[in-house]
Write a protein that holds these residues in place. Structure first.
Motif, PDB file in Angstrom:
ATOM      1  N   THR A  51      -2.413 -27.723   1.132  1.00 47.33           N
ATOM      2  CA  THR A  51      -2.055 -27.693  -0.284  1.00 47.33           C
ATOM      3  C   THR A  51      -2.293 -26.306  -0.834  1.00 47.33           C
ATOM      4  OG1 THR A  51      -4.279 -28.368  -0.932  1.00 47.33           O
ATOM      5  CG2 THR A  51      -2.655 -30.119  -0.621  1.00 47.33           C
ATOM      6  N   THR A  52      -1.551 -25.963  -1.861  1.00 51.19           N
ATOM      7  CA  THR A  52      -1.738 -24.680  -2.528  1.00 51.19           C
ATOM      8  C   THR A  52      -2.864 -24.808  -3.537  1.00 51.19           C
ATOM      9  OG1 THR A  52      -0.240 -25.172  -4.352  1.00 51.19           O
ATOM     10  CG2 THR A  52       0.739 -24.290  -2.315  1.00 51.19           C
ATOM     11  N   PRO A  53      -3.428 -23.674  -4.001  1.00 54.13           N
ATOM     12  CA  PRO A  53      -4.449 -23.745  -5.039  1.00 54.13           C
ATOM     13  C   PRO A  53      -3.968 -24.442  -6.291  1.00 54.13           C
ATOM     14  CG  PRO A  53      -4.455 -21.570  -4.018  1.00 54.13           C
ATOM     15  CD  PRO A  53      -3.261 -22.309  -3.472  1.00 54.13           C
ATOM     16  N   ASP A  54      -2.662 -24.258  -6.636  1.00 54.77           N
ATOM     17  CA  ASP A  54      -2.139 -24.913  -7.831  1.00 54.77           C
ATOM     18  C   ASP A  54      -2.060 -26.423  -7.645  1.00 54.77           C
ATOM     19  OD1 ASP A  54      -1.958 -22.582  -9.254  1.00 54.77           O
ATOM     20  OD2 ASP A  54       0.101 -22.178  -8.658  1.00 54.77           O
ATOM     21  N   ASP A  55      -1.764 -26.884  -6.404  1.00 57.98           N
ATOM     22  CA  ASP A  55      -1.787 -28.325  -6.132  1.00 57.98           C
ATOM     23  C   ASP A  55      -3.187 -28.874  -6.355  1.00 57.98           C
ATOM     24  OD1 ASP A  55       0.887 -28.352  -5.410  1.00 57.98           O
ATOM     25  OD2 ASP A  55       0.461 -27.998  -3.292  1.00 57.98           O
ATOM     26  N   ALA A  56      -4.190 -28.131  -5.863  1.00 54.97           N
ATOM     27  CA  ALA A  56      -5.573 -28.571  -6.038  1.00 54.97           C
ATOM     28  C   ALA A  56      -5.932 -28.631  -7.509  1.00 54.97           C
ATOM     29  CB  ALA A  56      -6.513 -27.622  -5.294  1.00 54.97           C
ATOM     30  N   ALA A  57      -5.446 -27.653  -8.289  1.00 56.06           N
ATOM     31  CA  ALA A  57      -5.732 -27.645  -9.723  1.00 56.06           C
ATOM     32  C   ALA A  57      -5.173 -28.873 -10.400  1.00 56.06           C
ATOM     33  CB  ALA A  57      -5.157 -26.378 -10.365  1.00 56.06           C
ATOM     34  N   GLU A  58      -3.975 -29.280 -10.006  1.00 59.07           N
ATOM     35  CA  GLU A  58      -3.347 -30.429 -10.635  1.00 59.07           C
ATOM     36  C   GLU A  58      -4.066 -31.723 -10.275  1.00 59.07           C
ATOM     37  OE1 GLU A  58       0.809 -30.394  -9.834  1.00 59.07           O
ATOM     38  OE2 GLU A  58       1.114 -28.426 -10.754  1.00 59.07           O
ATOM     39  N   ARG A  59      -4.745 -31.759  -9.124  1.00 57.16           N
ATOM     40  CA  ARG A  59      -5.483 -32.960  -8.742  1.00 57.16           C
ATOM     41  C   ARG A  59      -6.876 -32.992  -9.368  1.00 57.16           C
ATOM     42  NH1 ARG A  59      -4.068 -31.552  -3.582  1.00 57.16           N
ATOM     43  NH2 ARG A  59      -6.269 -31.294  -3.058  1.00 57.16           N
ATOM     44  N   HIS A  60      -7.355 -31.849  -9.814  1.00 61.90           N
ATOM     45  CA  HIS A  60      -8.692 -31.771 -10.390  1.00 61.90           C
ATOM     46  C   HIS A  60      -8.749 -32.534 -11.720  1.00 61.90           C
ATOM     47  CE1 HIS A  60     -12.453 -30.164 -11.898  1.00 61.90           C
ATOM     48  NE2 HIS A  60     -11.827 -29.771 -12.988  1.00 61.90           N
ATOM     49  N   VAL A  61      -9.715 -33.422 -11.867  1.00 63.89           N
ATOM     50  CA  VAL A  61      -9.885 -34.188 -13.100  1.00 63.89           C
ATOM     51  C   VAL A  61     -11.056 -33.611 -13.879  1.00 63.89           C
ATOM     52  CG1 VAL A  61     -10.335 -36.442 -14.104  1.00 63.89           C
ATOM     53  CG2 VAL A  61      -8.962 -36.262 -12.017  1.00 63.89           C
ATOM     54  N   PRO A  62     -10.838 -33.063 -15.062  1.00 64.80           N
ATOM     55  CA  PRO A  62     -11.931 -32.499 -15.841  1.00 64.80           C
ATOM     56  C   PRO A  62     -12.950 -33.563 -16.233  1.00 64.80           C
ATOM     57  CG  PRO A  62      -9.800 -31.731 -16.663  1.00 64.80           C
ATOM     58  CD  PRO A  62      -9.526 -32.831 -15.692  1.00 64.80           C
ATOM     59  N   VAL A  63     -14.159 -33.115 -16.527  1.00 63.53           N
ATOM     60  CA  VAL A  63     -15.243 -34.009 -16.907  1.00 63.53           C
ATOM     61  C   VAL A  63     -14.951 -34.659 -18.268  1.00 63.53           C
ATOM     62  CG1 VAL A  63     -17.696 -34.091 -17.527  1.00 63.53           C
ATOM     63  CG2 VAL A  63     -16.937 -32.724 -15.558  1.00 63.53           C
ATOM     64  N   LEU A  64     -15.195 -35.993 -18.352  1.00 67.00           N
ATOM     65  CA  LEU A  64     -15.014 -36.757 -19.599  1.00 67.00           C
ATOM     66  C   LEU A  64     -13.666 -36.466 -20.253  1.00 67.00           C
ATOM     67  CD1 LEU A  64     -18.595 -36.495 -21.149  1.00 67.00           C
ATOM     68  CD2 LEU A  64     -17.524 -38.534 -20.201  1.00 67.00           C
ATOM     69  N   LEU A  65     -12.628 -36.399 -19.426  1.00 68.34           N
ATOM     70  CA  LEU A  65     -11.302 -36.008 -19.903  1.00 68.34           C
ATOM     71  C   LEU A  65     -10.810 -36.902 -21.037  1.00 68.34           C
ATOM     72  CD1 LEU A  65      -8.694 -34.365 -19.690  1.00 68.34           C
ATOM     73  CD2 LEU A  65      -7.951 -35.923 -17.884  1.00 68.34           C
ATOM     74  N   GLN A  66     -10.779 -38.210 -20.813  1.00 69.11           N
ATOM     75  CA  GLN A  66     -10.219 -39.095 -21.832  1.00 69.11           C
ATOM     76  C   GLN A  66     -11.086 -39.143 -23.081  1.00 69.11           C
ATOM     77  OE1 GLN A  66      -7.106 -40.314 -21.504  1.00 69.11           O
ATOM     78  NE2 GLN A  66      -7.383 -40.723 -23.703  1.00 69.11           N
ATOM     79  N   ARG A  67     -12.398 -39.045 -22.908  1.00 70.34           N
ATOM     80  CA  ARG A  67     -13.287 -39.033 -24.078  1.00 70.34           C
ATOM     81  C   ARG A  67     -13.002 -37.817 -24.951  1.00 70.34           C
ATOM     82  NH1 ARG A  67     -15.441 -41.322 -28.261  1.00 70.34           N
ATOM     83  NH2 ARG A  67     -17.623 -40.775 -28.708  1.00 70.34           N
ATOM     84  N   CYS A  68     -12.781 -36.664 -24.341  1.00 72.90           N
ATOM     85  CA  CYS A  68     -12.456 -35.461 -25.106  1.00 72.90           C
ATOM     86  C   CYS A  68     -11.153 -35.641 -25.883  1.00 72.90           C
ATOM     87  CB  CYS A  68     -12.344 -34.254 -24.181  1.00 72.90           C
ATOM     88  SG  CYS A  68     -13.912 -33.695 -23.473  1.00 72.90           S
ATOM     89  N   VAL A  69     -10.135 -36.169 -25.205  1.00 73.58           N
ATOM     90  CA  VAL A  69      -8.847 -36.380 -25.876  1.00 73.58           C
ATOM     91  C   VAL A  69      -9.001 -37.368 -27.028  1.00 73.58           C
ATOM     92  CG1 VAL A  69      -6.476 -37.182 -25.600  1.00 73.58           C
ATOM     93  CG2 VAL A  69      -7.545 -35.819 -23.790  1.00 73.58           C
ATOM     94  N   ASP A  70      -9.729 -38.454 -26.803  1.00 78.98           N
ATOM     95  CA  ASP A  70      -9.896 -39.465 -27.846  1.00 78.98           C
ATOM     96  C   ASP A  70     -10.623 -38.907 -29.066  1.00 78.98           C
ATOM     97  OD1 ASP A  70      -8.616 -41.283 -26.224  1.00 78.98           O
ATOM     98  OD2 ASP A  70     -10.449 -42.262 -25.525  1.00 78.98           O
ATOM     99  N   LEU A  71     -11.587 -38.024 -28.845  1.00 76.99           N
ATOM    100  CA  LEU A  71     -12.301 -37.428 -29.972  1.00 76.99           C
ATOM    101  C   LEU A  71     -11.431 -36.445 -30.746  1.00 76.99           C
ATOM    102  CD1 LEU A  71     -15.771 -36.830 -28.298  1.00 76.99           C
ATOM    103  CD2 LEU A  71     -15.391 -38.170 -30.378  1.00 76.99           C
TER     104      LEU A  71
END
Length: 343
Positions: free
Chosen positions: A3-23
């Motif tokens: 995989t390319t580095p950009d593929d890895a970036a797209e698979r990376h899930v940020p910490v508390l992602l949905q909680r941040c969006v909801d706030l």
């Protein structure tokens, strides 16, 4: 399959992602709403906001040119709803003035070193791989970790290891660093890991993971002036918010969280001595806290994403303009001294 580095970036899930969006989402519903993602990284938080809040725009700030390039490729599908800016995030006031031209509805900060920087071993952030001792978040400017190790005296090294790394054996490690550089200048992270391990009593090495992690944290914070930048950035970010706007900050160690807690508390409490019978209007709070203390990641996320184990999330909403006497100084000048960078 590779995989390319950009593929890895797209698979990376940020910490508390949905909680941040909801706030953030309630503040981003107004027409023309803008979020400033102060720590763009690989663009995961920004992508989620742009996907889930169709009317919002995002200005992404990062001091790392490689992060800007990768996130821009990842987010190209959003067109002019996304704009990347190469800057340090305590410059949020200037960025908002130049790019947006007025107050914004959201600010997000996901602090500390990014997965992109950790994963690129040649950057020297990770104690798990031997690499040049660099640790600059912006590799185009400023002193490196090797510069710090080779030029700071024992007293100053002890201070940063104790304050920024919370290292119990700071003086012992600092003395060993100075002694070793008399034979050969520091250049490789693997040598530093070996020295720290040898400097710390064997009885204390059995718990807490790699004993070098505290030294690496301290050097990273010093090289990038992280705590000084954060202390300027949080008040500046609050100042950039429109009334009704929201700020969300994710910290990963107590030094960061303490700065965030104090800044948000300053805006959410009455600014008068206790017992005053009448509170003047200019002393009323201008922030409303959205979290009860600092929120942690749920167990399921801590098990699936090790980086989330230490996260502390705080959030607040602006309820009124900041009184003039409580607004932050706007300068981001950084004097030439240890821990600060000239640009």
């Amino acid at each position: 399959m590779s995989t390319t580095p950009d593929d890895a970036a797209e698979r990376h899930v940020p910490v508390l992602l949905q909680r941040c969006v909801d706030l953030l989402a309630p503040a981003l519903q107004v027409p023309g709403a803008v979020l400033v993602d102060c720590t763009l990284g690989m663009g995961g938080h920004t992508e989620a906001v742009l996907d889930q809040v169709p009317g919002a725009r995002v200005v992404g700030i990062d001091r790392d040119p490689e992060a800007i390039a990768r996130a821009s490729r990842r987010l190209a599908r959003f067109g002019d709803r996304f704009r990347a800016v190469h800057a340090v995030y305590d410059e949020i006031g200037e960025v908002v003035a130049d790019v947006v031209g007025g107050p914004v509805q959201g600010v997000l900060m996901d602090l500390g070193v990014s997965s992109l920087q950790i994963d690129e071993s040649e950057r020297g952030f990770s104690y798990a791989q031997d690499a040049p001792l660099d640790m600059r978040m912006d590799p185009t400017t400023g002193r490196t970790a090797a510069d710090v190790l080779n030029t700071y005296d024992e007293r100053e090294l002890t201070r940063i290891l104790r304050e920024y790394g919370e290292e119990r054996f700071a003086q012992r490690v600092a003395r060993a660093i100075v002694r070793r550089r008399e034979q050969e200048p520091w250049s490789r992270s693997g040598d530093l890991v070996d020295l720290v391990r040898a400097s710390i009593p064997a009885a204390t090495r059995t718990t807490g993971g790699n004993p070098a992690k505290r030294t690496f944290q301290a050097l990273r914070i010093e090289v990038n002036g992280e705590l000084e930048v954060l202390a300027r950035a949080v008040p500046a970010a609050v100042d950039a918010l429109a009334v009704g706007g929201r700020i969300v900050v994710e910290s990963y160690h107590s030094l960061e969280d303490r700065i965030v807690k104090r800044a948000l508390a300053a805006g959410s409490t009455v600014d008068v001595p206790p017992g005053l019978p009448v509170v003047p209007d200019e002393a009323q709070p201008y922030l409303r806290l959205l979290t009860r203390g600092a929120e942690e990641a749920p167990t399921v996320e801590r098990e699936s994403n090790p980086r989330s184990a230490s996260v502390r999330l705080r959030a607040a909403e602006r309820t009124r303009p900041t009184p003039q006497h409580r607004r932050p100084h706007t300068t981001t000048h950084r004097p030439d001294r240890p821990g600060e960078r000239n640009r």
